[in-house]
Design an enzyme around this catalytic site. Structure first.
Site, short mmCIF file in Angstrom:
data_model
loop_
_atom_site.label_atom_id
_atom_site.label_comp_id
_atom_site.label_asym_id
_atom_site.label_seq_id
_atom_site.Cartn_x
_atom_site.Cartn_y
_atom_site.Cartn_z
N GLN A 1 0.83 -1.22 0.00
CA GLN A 1 0.00 0.00 0.00
C GLN A 1 0.86 1.26 0.00
OE1 GLN A 1 -3.32 0.24 -0.27
NE2 GLN A 1 -3.81 -1.92 -0.10
N CYS B 1 -9.83 -7.77 0.65
CA CYS B 1 -9.32 -9.11 0.35
C CYS B 1 -10.08 -10.16 1.13
CB CYS B 1 -7.84 -9.16 0.68
SG CYS B 1 -7.02 -7.67 0.20
#
Ligand code: PLP
Length: 394
Positions: free
Chosen positions: A180, A326
């Site tokens: 990220q 996810c």
């Protein structure tokens, strides 16, 4: 509003058209297998070498320290499993943060079943690692310390340099998951002091299914994907040449526009956070206000399930995610929010908004208005809200 609004950039991003243009010839013209010994292969390998050199430079690594993979999940798996298997004669103690991505946590749990011992660092209520606690749990037989650079759910940016120093003090390998963070924060592996780092292309307007693992030269790491001679015999599998080319282009663009995008996206995020906190009652911002990824805003809405807000927003054309993208699809509360100390009902009621370079202020304002009415309507149907409705949640 007819238009679909995408506020789920932490899950994935659209491929930048400039990236796609660079990739296309590698599907149809320069299509050779990069490991073939003829001209088609050599042309493909030239592009892979350029990408390796370029990405390595952008993270201050050597090209020989960069290995292309199928993405963040494989890189995370490779890091912890590769170190565990390579150093098991030195020790069997692994330390990770409790807010790691499932790719790391699930692999650590699997290694536990194979005879390794896993300890978790403590994090505070905003998700920051407690360094004093980490110092108290490292041991002579600790071989791996893994902590993400920035969290995918609540956006917390972790003190990786300090964690790396603690790892060094006991001779453990320090790994960071920068999936990220890459292209968003300044990443210099030497300055961070990490031994390994994972990255993924599809979070930075590049293609899906490609990423990389940085492995400091000299570090012993076992392979997990065994096969041919690819990636200097460390990672078998035919090289995803268009993917690698796209990943490099996306990373280059992300770094070139980093400050501009950071400022723009965080201005959208700040406006959104300020308005939600001011205009929606009984709401909690998860994660810190400072030291947070520019794109991330994660809220728990008391008295309502995250999923019901997600579906209401989806009906209004706004794409967000509940908990971690996810693991959405599972009805488990977010393991990240539980680690931050949130009670189960708030860990269930969280929604992550993650903004991108193509979003506008108008979209942010439309989302706030939609959230206000959706939350009010859902709460009117909630028996819990009626019972506690006058008490302001802080
Ligand atoms: N690590 C983090 C922090 C992530 O956010 C993600 C994806 O959401 C991954 C790893 C997995 O990356 P990939 O989707 O490339 O497998």
């Amino acid at each position: 509003m007819e238009k679909q609004i995408y506020f789920d950039h932490a899950a994935t991003t659209p491929v930048d058209k400039r990236v796609l243009e660079k990739m296309i010839p590698f599907f149809t013209e320069t299509f050779g297998n990069a490991n073939s010994q003829h001209a088609f292969g050599r042309s493909a390998m030239k592009a892979v070498d350029e990408a390796r050199d370029g990405i390595a430079k952008l993270i201050n690594a050597k090209p020989s320290e960069l290995y292309f993979t199928s993405g963040g999940t494989e890189s995370d798996n490779w890091a912890i499993r590769g170190v565990a298997n390579a150093y098991k004669n030195k020790g069997k103690h692994l330390i990770i943060s409790p807010i790691e991505h499932a790719a790391m946590i699930t692999t650590a749990k699997a290694l536990e079943k194979e005879g390794f011992e896993v300890s978790f660092m403590q994090v505070d209520g905003e998700g920051f690692v407690n360094l004093e606690h980490l110092k108290s749990i490292v041991r002579e037989d600790t071989i791996f310390i893994g902590c993400m650079m920035a969290n995918n759910e609540v956006g917390t940016i972790e003190p990786i340099k300090e964690i790396a120093k603690i790892a060094k003090s006991v001779g453990a390998v320090c790994f960071t998951d920068a999936v990220q963070a890459a292209g968003v924060l300044d990443i210099d592996v030497k300055d961070l002091g990490v031994d390994m780092m994972s990255m993924s292309s599809h979070k930075i307007y590049g293609p899906k299914g490609v990423g990389a693992l940085y492995i400091r030269n000299g570090l012993k790491v076992e392979s997990i994907l065994t096969g041919g001679h690819q990636e200097r015999m460390k990672r078998g599998g035919t090289t995803n040449v268009p993917g690698v080319v796209g990943f490099y282009e996306a990373f280059k663009l992300a770094i070139a526009d980093r400050e501009k995008n950071f400022e723009y996206v965080s201005s959208l995020r700040d406006r959104f956070i300020d308005r939600v906190l001011a205009e929606v009652p009984f709401v909690k911002l998860n994660g810190p206000r400072e030291n947070r990824l520019p794109a991330n805003a994660d809220f728990s809405f008391k008295f309502i399930e995250g999923e019901s807000i997600l579906f209401s927003l989806d009906l209004a054309g706004i794409a967000v995610s509940s908990g971690s993208a996810c693991s959405s699809g599972s009805l488990e509360p977010s393991h990240v929010l539980l680690a931050l100390g949130l009670p189960e009902e708030l860990a269930h009621g969280s929604i992550r908004f993650s903004f991108g370079k193509h979003n506008t202020l108008e979209e942010v304002d439309y989302a706030v208005e939609t959230i206000k009415s959706a939350v009010q309507r859902l709460r009117e149907m909630s028996p819990l809200f009626k019972a506690e409705g006058d008490i302001k949640y802080v």
